[in-house]
Design an enzyme around this catalytic site. Sequence first.
Site, PDB file in Angstrom:
ATOM      1  N   CYS A 111       0.811  -1.226   0.000  1.00 12.64           N
ATOM      2  CA  CYS A 111       0.000   0.000   0.000  1.00 12.64           C
ATOM      3  C   CYS A 111       0.844   1.277   0.000  1.00 12.64           C
ATOM      4  O   CYS A 111       0.330   2.361  -0.281  1.00 12.64           O
ATOM      5  CB  CYS A 111      -0.939   0.008   1.200  1.00 12.64           C
ATOM      6  SG  CYS A 111      -2.073  -1.384   1.225  1.00 12.64           S
ATOM      7  N   HIS A 163      -9.873   2.539  -1.332  1.00 10.64           N
ATOM      8  CA  HIS A 163      -8.432   2.316  -1.190  1.00 10.64           C
ATOM      9  C   HIS A 163      -7.905   1.490  -2.367  1.00 10.64           C
ATOM     10  O   HIS A 163      -7.792   0.269  -2.268  1.00 10.64           O
ATOM     11  CB  HIS A 163      -8.188   1.601   0.142  1.00 10.64           C
ATOM     12  CG  HIS A 163      -6.778   1.214   0.435  1.00 10.64           C
ATOM     13  ND1 HIS A 163      -5.683   1.834  -0.124  1.00 10.64           N
ATOM     14  CD2 HIS A 163      -6.281   0.232   1.255  1.00 10.64           C
ATOM     15  CE1 HIS A 163      -4.578   1.262   0.337  1.00 10.64           C
ATOM     16  NE2 HIS A 163      -4.920   0.291   1.169  1.00 10.64           N
TER      17      HIS A 163
END
Length: 367
Positions: free
Chosen positions: A83, A319
Site C-alpha cells: 500500500c 483504497h
Amino acid sequence: MNKAVIVEAKRTPIGRKNGMLHRFGPHELLIPLLNHAAKMSNNKIDDVIIGNVVGPGGNVSRLAVLEADLPVSIPGLTLDRQCSAGLEAIRIACCFIQAGAGKCYIAGGVESTSTSPFLSRARFSPDKIGDPDMGVAAENVARTYGITRELQDEYTLLSYERSFHAFKQSLFAKEILAVNEYNQDEEFLKERDIEKLVRRARPVFKKESGTVTAANSCGINDGASTALVMEEGLAREMGLQPVLRYLDSEVCGVHPCFPGIGPVPAIQQLLERNKLTIAEIDLIELNEPFAAKIVACSKALSIPYSKLNVHGGALAIGHPYGASGAILITRLFYEVQRRKNCTYVLAAIGSGGGIGLAILFEVIGED
C-alpha cells in the site's frame, strides 16, 4: 543539492471492485494522468515511476507510457511496496532529483483490483513471524493499543461526513481527471444512511470478540493518481508554479502482525531529524484502510483530528492499493492552495509486511 517540487497532482475517480471502472486495466487508468502531466511538462520527462500491487505483473508503467503515446525514450519503472507503493514512487522521484539523476518525473500509483489475475494476496511475511490478513492485523492493532469499537465507528463517521461535505462543495473536482465518461467517485453516486450502516455492522475478522467491521474498514477499489515532480529551477524556467517542496522522508519496518502502526515510528523519526513537532505540521494525510489504524496512530502521535485527513479518506472513497499513497499527496496539493497559510505538511502510510513510510513537504507560496 537540487530541490524537488510538485507542480501538479491529479487522480482518477475511484471505483469499487467490479464497479464503474471494472473494464479498465491499470495501464488504461494511467493514460489520462500521463497525458495531462506530459503536456504540462512539454514532454521533458526523464521517467515515469508507478506503484502497483495486484498485477497483472510486467512493467505496467512502461506499458502505460507507450499506450499514452509518450516518447519511446521514457523507460518506465514499476515498483511494489504494497500500500506504500504510490507514495514510494513519489519519494523515489524526489530523491532522484535531489541526487541529480534527472529533472522531471511523473510518479504515483495505480490499481485495478477488478482486472487483477491474482485470486489471493501475496505473502507479507513468513509464518514463523506471522502473516495475518490486513483485517486481522487491524484487530491486532485495536486490541494492543486499546482502540474500542466506539472509537473506530466515531472516526469512520467523521471520515464519511468530511468526504461527503467535500464532495458536495465540489472540492474533489479539481483533483480528478475523467476516465472516459466517469468523472466522480463511485461512492457518491447514491445516497446511503451511513450512520445506520456503521452502527449496525458486525465484526468481520473476529466474529466473537472483534471490533473491526466492514463499515469501519475501507473498500476494495480501482483508481490511479500521479504527481508531476520537477527540479525547482526547471519548473520555474518553464513558468510552472511549485506548490510542495520535498524536504525529507523516512521508511521503516515494524512487526508484520501490526502493520497499521507503521506510520508512527516513520513520522517520529522524520520529525526528530528535522527538529519539528506534530504541532508545527499544519496538515497530515494518513491512509485510512481501517479506522483502528487511524485512531491508534493519532493517539500515539498526539495528532488532533482537526489537522488529520481534513476531507476524509479511504474509509469513505476507497483504497486502490498502489494508488493510495499518491492520492494523499494529491489531497495535500489542493488543500494547501485553498488554505494559503500552511508551512509544513506530511503524508504517511502503512503497508502489509509491517512497513511505515512518511514524507515531509514545505509549502511554497505563490510567486
